[in-house]
Design a protein around this motif. Structure first.
Motif, PDB file in Angstrom:
ATOM      1  N   GLN A 225      26.052   7.403  11.627  1.00 53.98           N
ATOM      2  CA  GLN A 225      24.817   6.894  11.015  1.00 53.98           C
ATOM      3  C   GLN A 225      23.833   8.004  10.651  1.00 53.98           C
ATOM      4  O   GLN A 225      23.281   7.990   9.541  1.00 53.98           O
ATOM      5  CB  GLN A 225      24.144   5.861  11.925  1.00 53.98           C
ATOM      6  N   PRO A 226      23.576   8.988  11.548  1.00 56.03           N
ATOM      7  CA  PRO A 226      22.669  10.063  11.146  1.00 56.03           C
ATOM      8  C   PRO A 226      23.135  10.803   9.900  1.00 56.03           C
ATOM      9  O   PRO A 226      22.321  11.227   9.075  1.00 56.03           O
ATOM     10  CB  PRO A 226      22.655  11.009  12.360  1.00 56.03           C
ATOM     11  N   HIS A 227      24.437  10.945   9.759  1.00 56.09           N
ATOM     12  CA  HIS A 227      24.992  11.630   8.586  1.00 56.09           C
ATOM     13  C   HIS A 227      24.673  10.845   7.313  1.00 56.09           C
ATOM     14  O   HIS A 227      24.309  11.434   6.283  1.00 56.09           O
ATOM     15  CB  HIS A 227      26.502  11.794   8.752  1.00 56.09           C
ATOM     16  N   ILE A 228      24.779   9.520   7.370  1.00 58.51           N
ATOM     17  CA  ILE A 228      24.514   8.709   6.187  1.00 58.51           C
ATOM     18  C   ILE A 228      23.028   8.725   5.852  1.00 58.51           C
ATOM     19  O   ILE A 228      22.645   8.816   4.677  1.00 58.51           O
ATOM     20  CB  ILE A 228      25.023   7.268   6.388  1.00 58.51           C
ATOM     21  N   VAL A 229      22.165   8.642   6.873  1.00 60.13           N
ATOM     22  CA  VAL A 229      20.724   8.705   6.623  1.00 60.13           C
ATOM     23  C   VAL A 229      20.368  10.040   5.985  1.00 60.13           C
ATOM     24  O   VAL A 229      19.555  10.103   5.056  1.00 60.13           O
ATOM     25  CB  VAL A 229      19.924   8.488   7.919  1.00 60.13           C
ATOM     26  N   ARG A 230      21.004  11.099   6.457  1.00 62.49           N
ATOM     27  CA  ARG A 230      20.723  12.418   5.876  1.00 62.49           C
ATOM     28  C   ARG A 230      21.214  12.494   4.437  1.00 62.49           C
ATOM     29  O   ARG A 230      20.556  13.089   3.579  1.00 62.49           O
ATOM     30  CB  ARG A 230      21.377  13.512   6.718  1.00 62.49           C
ATOM     31  N   ARG A 231      22.352  11.903   4.146  1.00 65.48           N
ATOM     32  CA  ARG A 231      22.842  11.865   2.770  1.00 65.48           C
ATOM     33  C   ARG A 231      21.870  11.100   1.882  1.00 65.48           C
ATOM     34  O   ARG A 231      21.607  11.495   0.744  1.00 65.48           O
ATOM     35  CB  ARG A 231      24.220  11.203   2.698  1.00 65.48           C
ATOM     36  N   LEU A 232      21.337  10.003   2.403  1.00 69.11           N
ATOM     37  CA  LEU A 232      20.380   9.208   1.650  1.00 69.11           C
ATOM     38  C   LEU A 232      19.134  10.034   1.342  1.00 69.11           C
ATOM     39  O   LEU A 232      18.653  10.062   0.199  1.00 69.11           O
ATOM     40  CB  LEU A 232      20.012   7.957   2.447  1.00 69.11           C
ATOM     41  N   ALA A 233      18.613  10.723   2.361  1.00 72.22           N
ATOM     42  CA  ALA A 233      17.416  11.547   2.178  1.00 72.22           C
ATOM     43  C   ALA A 233      17.681  12.739   1.272  1.00 72.22           C
ATOM     44  O   ALA A 233      16.758  13.238   0.610  1.00 72.22           O
ATOM     45  CB  ALA A 233      16.905  12.024   3.530  1.00 72.22           C
ATOM     46  N   SER A 234      18.927  13.199   1.232  1.00 74.39           N
ATOM     47  CA  SER A 234      19.266  14.416   0.494  1.00 74.39           C
ATOM     48  C   SER A 234      19.759  14.152  -0.920  1.00 74.39           C
ATOM     49  O   SER A 234      20.189  15.090  -1.600  1.00 74.39           O
ATOM     50  CB  SER A 234      20.335  15.199   1.269  1.00 74.39           C
ATOM     51  N   LEU A 235      19.722  12.904  -1.363  1.00 70.95           N
ATOM     52  CA  LEU A 235      20.113  12.642  -2.748  1.00 70.95           C
ATOM     53  C   LEU A 235      19.287  13.513  -3.690  1.00 70.95           C
ATOM     54  O   LEU A 235      18.088  13.708  -3.462  1.00 70.95           O
ATOM     55  CB  LEU A 235      19.872  11.167  -3.091  1.00 70.95           C
ATOM     56  N   PRO A 236      19.881  14.039  -4.739  1.00 71.07           N
ATOM     57  CA  PRO A 236      19.094  14.847  -5.676  1.00 71.07           C
ATOM     58  C   PRO A 236      18.057  14.022  -6.422  1.00 71.07           C
ATOM     59  O   PRO A 236      17.046  14.551  -6.871  1.00 71.07           O
ATOM     60  CB  PRO A 236      20.148  15.418  -6.630  1.00 71.07           C
ATOM     61  N   GLN A 237      18.298  12.714  -6.523  1.00 71.76           N
ATOM     62  CA  GLN A 237      17.346  11.834  -7.186  1.00 71.76           C
ATOM     63  C   GLN A 237      16.215  11.452  -6.213  1.00 71.76           C
ATOM     64  O   GLN A 237      16.433  11.319  -5.007  1.00 71.76           O
ATOM     65  CB  GLN A 237      18.018  10.531  -7.646  1.00 71.76           C
ATOM     66  N   PRO A 238      14.992  11.241  -6.728  1.00 66.52           N
ATOM     67  CA  PRO A 238      13.943  10.666  -5.891  1.00 66.52           C
ATOM     68  C   PRO A 238      14.376   9.297  -5.357  1.00 66.52           C
ATOM     69  O   PRO A 238      15.046   8.533  -6.071  1.00 66.52           O
ATOM     70  CB  PRO A 238      12.754  10.533  -6.846  1.00 66.52           C
ATOM     71  N   LEU A 239      13.987   9.010  -4.126  1.00 66.24           N
ATOM     72  CA  LEU A 239      14.320   7.731  -3.493  1.00 66.24           C
ATOM     73  C   LEU A 239      13.032   6.967  -3.201  1.00 66.24           C
ATOM     74  O   LEU A 239      12.163   7.449  -2.479  1.00 66.24           O
ATOM     75  CB  LEU A 239      15.089   7.966  -2.194  1.00 66.24           C
ATOM     76  N   ILE A 240      12.904   5.774  -3.801  1.00 66.21           N
ATOM     77  CA  ILE A 240      11.787   4.880  -3.534  1.00 66.21           C
ATOM     78  C   ILE A 240      12.268   3.804  -2.563  1.00 66.21           C
ATOM     79  O   ILE A 240      13.321   3.195  -2.780  1.00 66.21           O
ATOM     80  CB  ILE A 240      11.281   4.212  -4.821  1.00 66.21           C
ATOM     81  N   VAL A 241      11.509   3.559  -1.496  1.00 66.40           N
ATOM     82  CA  VAL A 241      11.849   2.516  -0.544  1.00 66.40           C
ATOM     83  C   VAL A 241      10.774   1.432  -0.617  1.00 66.40           C
ATOM     84  O   VAL A 241       9.576   1.725  -0.459  1.00 66.40           O
ATOM     85  CB  VAL A 241      11.947   3.062   0.893  1.00 66.40           C
ATOM     86  N   ALA A 242      11.183   0.197  -0.878  1.00 67.42           N
ATOM     87  CA  ALA A 242      10.264  -0.936  -0.965  1.00 67.42           C
ATOM     88  C   ALA A 242      10.412  -1.784   0.290  1.00 67.42           C
ATOM     89  O   ALA A 242      11.503  -2.287   0.582  1.00 67.42           O
ATOM     90  CB  ALA A 242      10.560  -1.767  -2.213  1.00 67.42           C
ATOM     91  N   VAL A 243       9.321  -1.935   1.042  1.00 66.98           N
ATOM     92  CA  VAL A 243       9.379  -2.565   2.367  1.00 66.98           C
ATOM     93  C   VAL A 243       8.525  -3.827   2.408  1.00 66.98           C
ATOM     94  O   VAL A 243       7.335  -3.784   2.108  1.00 66.98           O
ATOM     95  CB  VAL A 243       8.893  -1.589   3.455  1.00 66.98           C
ATOM     96  N   GLN A 244       9.138  -4.934   2.797  1.00 69.62           N
ATOM     97  CA  GLN A 244       8.414  -6.158   3.088  1.00 69.62           C
ATOM     98  C   GLN A 244       8.803  -6.634   4.487  1.00 69.62           C
ATOM     99  O   GLN A 244       9.909  -6.384   4.941  1.00 69.62           O
ATOM    100  CB  GLN A 244       8.717  -7.245   2.047  1.00 69.62           C
ATOM    101  N   GLY A 245       7.890  -7.266   5.190  1.00 73.80           N
ATOM    102  CA  GLY A 245       8.213  -7.771   6.511  1.00 73.80           C
ATOM    103  C   GLY A 245       8.517  -6.661   7.496  1.00 73.80           C
ATOM    104  O   GLY A 245       8.051  -5.523   7.361  1.00 73.80           O
ATOM    105  N   GLY A 246       9.333  -6.985   8.492  1.00 71.33           N
ATOM    106  CA  GLY A 246       9.618  -6.040   9.557  1.00 71.33           C
ATOM    107  C   GLY A 246      10.446  -4.852   9.112  1.00 71.33           C
ATOM    108  O   GLY A 246      11.411  -4.994   8.351  1.00 71.33           O
ATOM    109  N   CYS A 247      10.041  -3.680   9.590  1.00 76.11           N
ATOM    110  CA  CYS A 247      10.766  -2.429   9.343  1.00 76.11           C
ATOM    111  C   CYS A 247      10.772  -1.699  10.680  1.00 76.11           C
ATOM    112  O   CYS A 247       9.879  -0.915  10.980  1.00 76.11           O
ATOM    113  CB  CYS A 247      10.061  -1.618   8.253  1.00 76.11           C
ATOM    114  N   PHE A 248      11.776  -2.001  11.500  1.00 76.38           N
ATOM    115  CA  PHE A 248      11.736  -1.606  12.895  1.00 76.38           C
ATOM    116  C   PHE A 248      12.824  -0.591  13.260  1.00 76.38           C
ATOM    117  O   PHE A 248      13.968  -0.709  12.831  1.00 76.38           O
ATOM    118  CB  PHE A 248      11.894  -2.832  13.803  1.00 76.38           C
TER     119      PHE A 248
END
Length: 245
Positions: A80-103
């Motif tokens: 899981q940490p590897h995938i989160v790091r891949r997500l954060a390291s995408l060359p494209q900007p990443l927008i996260v849209a959050v509604q409700g719980g984010c725990f």
């Protein structure tokens, strides 16, 4: 078969949508595997994709790791940490849209974003300590970079929720909007980014990421000597710009 992470790409905007609303979008092994597959698709697309949006179906963004799967064997250590790091390291900007719980794990997933947009219903919380757990997916590194070390400690030590408006105030979220405007606001930002030069935006993300912890003088030197220079679409964009004027 229901997709646990729905993938859609149009006009240079890739959207990843967590799709376990009945389970509050808890992060199961199967969901992680689908997310990993889509990340590979995005990485291979390169500049065909200008921006990525991470969002979710249902009233809750993500309740965190699926604790019902404790003891499940993952494909490799630190999966899981590897995938989160891949997500954060995408060359494209990443927008996260959050509604409700984010725990907890959901918060760690959101913190991979370059831009976090909170709905007024959003509630961010680090509940690791409630369950006698300690983060491993980057929370202790990414949260203080957004809100400062001591505010991050308060959030983690207490486990108390942070509302969407408070998240905006402390810098956890870039902005907070009414729930019925979350989709439109996110789309507006995504379209604005996708309309920019991919050469410039990708270079911006790389420079911002690389200079995060450098002192000012070192950061200035890094920017100067690591610039990617002008892009191949410079002349075309200048011509279009003057044409509009």
């Amino acid at each position: 078969m229901t997709q646990l992470v729905h993938y859609h790409c149009e006009d240079g905007i890739a959207a990843l949508t967590l799709n376990r609303p009945e389970q509050r979008n808890a992060l199961s092994l199967a969901l992680w595997q689908e997310l990993e597959t889509h990340l590979t698709t995005i990485e291979q697309a390169g500049q065909d994709i200008g921006v990525v949006v991470l969002r979710s179906n249902g009233p809750v963004f993500c309740a965190g790791n699926d604790l019902k799967e404790r003891g499940v064997k993952f494909p490799r250590p630190f999966y899981q940490p590897h995938i989160v790091r891949r997500l954060a390291s995408l060359p494209q900007p990443l927008i996260v849209a959050v509604q409700g719980g984010c725990f907890t794990g959901g918060l760690e997933l959101a913190l991979a974003g370059d831009i976090i947009i909170a709905a007024e219903s959003a509630s961010f919380a680090d509940t690791h300590a409630k369950f006698s757990m300690v983060p491993m997916w980057g929370l202790t590194q990414r949260l203080p970079r957004r809100v400062g070390s001591f505010k991050a400690r308060e959030i983690s030590f207490t486990g108390l929720p942070v509302s969407g408006r408070e998240a905006e105030r402390i810098g956890l979220a870039n902005s907070c909007v009414p729930d019925d405007q979350l989709e439109a606001h996110t789309a507006r930002l995504a379209k604005a980014i996708a309309s920019q030069s991919r050469h410039s935006v990708f270079a911006y993300k790389a420079l911002y990421t690389e200079q995060t912890d450098l002192p000012l003088d070192a950061g200035l030197a890094h920017e100067l000597f690591n610039t990617r220079g002008v892009g191949p679409d410079l002349a075309e964009r200048v011509a279009k710009g003057f044409g509009k004027a």
